[in-house]
Motif scaffolding. Structure first.
Motif, mmCIF file in Angstrom:
data_model
loop_
_atom_site.group_PDB
_atom_site.id
_atom_site.type_symbol
_atom_site.label_atom_id
_atom_site.label_comp_id
_atom_site.label_asym_id
_atom_site.label_seq_id
_atom_site.Cartn_x
_atom_site.Cartn_y
_atom_site.Cartn_z
ATOM 1 N N PRO A 1 32.428 56.346 48.205
ATOM 2 C CA PRO A 1 31.318 55.478 47.784
ATOM 3 C C PRO A 1 31.461 54.997 46.334
ATOM 4 C CG PRO A 1 30.474 57.319 49.049
ATOM 5 C CD PRO A 1 31.942 57.599 48.788
ATOM 6 N N ASP A 2 31.963 55.862 45.438
ATOM 7 C CA ASP A 2 32.181 55.441 44.051
ATOM 8 C C ASP A 2 33.217 54.321 43.986
ATOM 9 O OD1 ASP A 2 30.349 57.268 43.048
ATOM 10 O OD2 ASP A 2 31.878 58.768 42.596
ATOM 11 N N ASN A 3 34.312 54.465 44.718
ATOM 12 C CA ASN A 3 35.338 53.419 44.754
ATOM 13 C C ASN A 3 34.773 52.126 45.327
ATOM 14 O OD1 ASN A 3 37.622 54.643 43.582
ATOM 15 N ND2 ASN A 3 38.055 55.752 45.460
ATOM 16 N N LYS B 1 31.441 45.769 42.451
ATOM 17 C CA LYS B 1 31.159 45.234 41.109
ATOM 18 C C LYS B 1 32.286 44.319 40.639
ATOM 19 C CE LYS B 1 29.905 46.509 36.377
ATOM 20 N NZ LYS B 1 30.351 45.243 35.906
ATOM 21 N N LEU B 2 33.533 44.689 40.918
ATOM 22 C CA LEU B 2 34.675 43.856 40.552
ATOM 23 C C LEU B 2 34.526 42.458 41.154
ATOM 24 C CD1 LEU B 2 37.659 43.944 39.266
ATOM 25 C CD2 LEU B 2 38.381 44.236 41.637
ATOM 26 N N PHE B 3 34.135 42.386 42.425
ATOM 27 C CA PHE B 3 33.993 41.098 43.097
ATOM 28 C C PHE B 3 32.775 40.330 42.604
ATOM 29 C CE2 PHE B 3 37.399 42.628 45.544
ATOM 30 C CZ PHE B 3 37.955 41.536 46.174
ATOM 31 N N GLU B 4 31.689 41.017 42.326
ATOM 32 C CA GLU B 4 30.515 40.339 41.767
ATOM 33 C C GLU B 4 30.845 39.789 40.379
ATOM 34 O OE1 GLU B 4 27.620 43.456 42.028
ATOM 35 O OE2 GLU B 4 27.137 42.971 44.122
ATOM 36 N N ASP B 5 31.550 40.579 39.572
ATOM 37 C CA ASP B 5 31.988 40.101 38.253
ATOM 38 C C ASP B 5 32.924 38.901 38.412
ATOM 39 O OD1 ASP B 5 30.571 42.201 37.120
ATOM 40 O OD2 ASP B 5 32.360 43.385 36.622
ATOM 41 N N GLY B 6 33.799 38.944 39.408
ATOM 42 C CA GLY B 6 34.727 37.850 39.668
ATOM 43 C C GLY B 6 34.021 36.566 40.045
ATOM 44 N N ASP B 7 32.992 36.672 40.891
ATOM 45 C CA ASP B 7 32.220 35.486 41.268
ATOM 46 C C ASP B 7 31.610 34.836 40.028
ATOM 47 O OD1 ASP B 7 32.851 36.029 43.920
ATOM 48 O OD2 ASP B 7 30.831 36.698 44.466
ATOM 49 N N ARG B 8 30.979 35.658 39.192
ATOM 50 C CA ARG B 8 30.359 35.124 37.960
ATOM 51 C C ARG B 8 31.409 34.510 37.040
ATOM 52 N NH1 ARG B 8 27.167 39.538 38.667
ATOM 53 N NH2 ARG B 8 28.403 40.897 37.326
ATOM 54 N N ALA B 9 32.550 35.177 36.914
ATOM 55 C CA ALA B 9 33.605 34.686 36.016
ATOM 56 C C ALA B 9 34.198 33.368 36.516
ATOM 57 C CB ALA B 9 34.699 35.738 35.862
ATOM 58 N N LEU B 10 34.304 33.193 37.826
ATOM 59 C CA LEU B 10 34.804 31.919 38.354
ATOM 60 C C LEU B 10 33.828 30.790 38.044
ATOM 61 C CD1 LEU B 10 36.303 33.038 41.774
ATOM 62 C CD2 LEU B 10 37.548 31.950 39.897
ATOM 63 N N ILE B 11 32.541 31.040 38.193
ATOM 64 C CA ILE B 11 31.538 30.005 37.937
ATOM 65 C C ILE B 11 31.510 29.638 36.455
ATOM 66 C CG2 ILE B 11 29.047 29.540 37.936
ATOM 67 C CD1 ILE B 11 28.953 31.184 40.587
ATOM 68 N N LEU C 1 38.577 50.857 52.457
ATOM 69 C CA LEU C 1 39.452 51.697 51.651
ATOM 70 C C LEU C 1 40.565 52.238 52.526
ATOM 71 C CD1 LEU C 1 36.891 53.643 49.475
ATOM 72 C CD2 LEU C 1 38.748 52.220 48.628
ATOM 73 N N LEU C 2 41.796 51.938 52.167
ATOM 74 C CA LEU C 2 42.949 52.435 52.912
ATOM 75 C C LEU C 2 43.412 53.772 52.345
ATOM 76 C CD1 LEU C 2 44.895 49.082 53.310
ATOM 77 C CD2 LEU C 2 43.219 50.100 54.856
ATOM 78 N N THR C 3 43.369 53.895 51.024
ATOM 79 C CA THR C 3 43.670 55.140 50.315
ATOM 80 C C THR C 3 42.709 55.199 49.141
ATOM 81 O OG1 THR C 3 45.269 54.184 48.754
ATOM 82 C CG2 THR C 3 46.145 54.909 50.895
ATOM 83 N N GLU C 4 42.845 56.171 48.297
ATOM 84 C CA GLU C 4 41.985 56.255 47.109
ATOM 85 C C GLU C 4 42.313 55.180 46.077
ATOM 86 O OE1 GLU C 4 39.202 58.231 46.150
ATOM 87 O OE2 GLU C 4 39.202 58.484 48.317
ATOM 88 N N ASP C 5 43.447 54.475 46.256
ATOM 89 C CA ASP C 5 43.790 53.449 45.265
ATOM 90 C C ASP C 5 44.215 52.109 45.865
ATOM 91 O OD1 ASP C 5 46.228 54.291 46.211
ATOM 92 O OD2 ASP C 5 47.056 54.808 44.262
#
Length: 129
Positions: free
Chosen positions: A4-6, A12-22, A75-79
């Motif tokens: 769940p943390d990952n 958050k990475l994708f939400e930040d990405g959406d904002r950064a693209l706009i 998630l396929l693995t932890e990374d």
């Protein structure tokens, strides 16, 4: 770190990405996209991280609005994870403004304890029009 943390960090990475693209926030996008990032657009053309950033910097493409829907994280693995979903964008390109709906699949990887997008595949979708 638990799954769940990952998943929350990736979301958050994708939400930040959406904002950064706009906002065409190149510094933020540079953090989000790995240095070896590769994107295949809806026509099958491949673009490197630098090409994507250059297109935004020059104004060759502008994202006016972006609504992401149906985002799923596997998630396929932890990374390593696959993220897929769809988005409806208002885009300005070559002096014209239009709406486009994409479906996408991204590969994300945790490097040095930070998630980054390493690859993207876009396709246009007529669903929901």
């Amino acid at each position: 770190m638990s799954s769940p943390d990952n998943e929350q960090q990736i979301l958050k990475l994708f939400e930040d990405g959406d904002r950064a693209l706009i906002t065409a926030d190149l510094a933020e996008l540079s953090r989000i996209f790995a240095d070896d990032y590769l994107q295949y657009d809806e026509s099958g053309k491949s673009l490197t991280k630098q090409e994507v950033l250059s297109n935004l910097k020059s104004g060759a493409i502008r994202y006016i609005a972006m609504i992401s829907t149906g985002r799923r994280i596997r998630l396929l693995t932890e990374d390593v994870a696959i993220v897929h979903g769809s988005e409806s964008d208002e885009v300005e390109q070559d002096g014209r403004r239009f709406f486009v709906r994409y479906v996408y699949m991204d590969v994300v990887m945790k490097r040095e304890d930070k998630w980054q997008i390493i690859a993207s595949q876009l396709a246009t979708s007529s669903e929901g029009r």
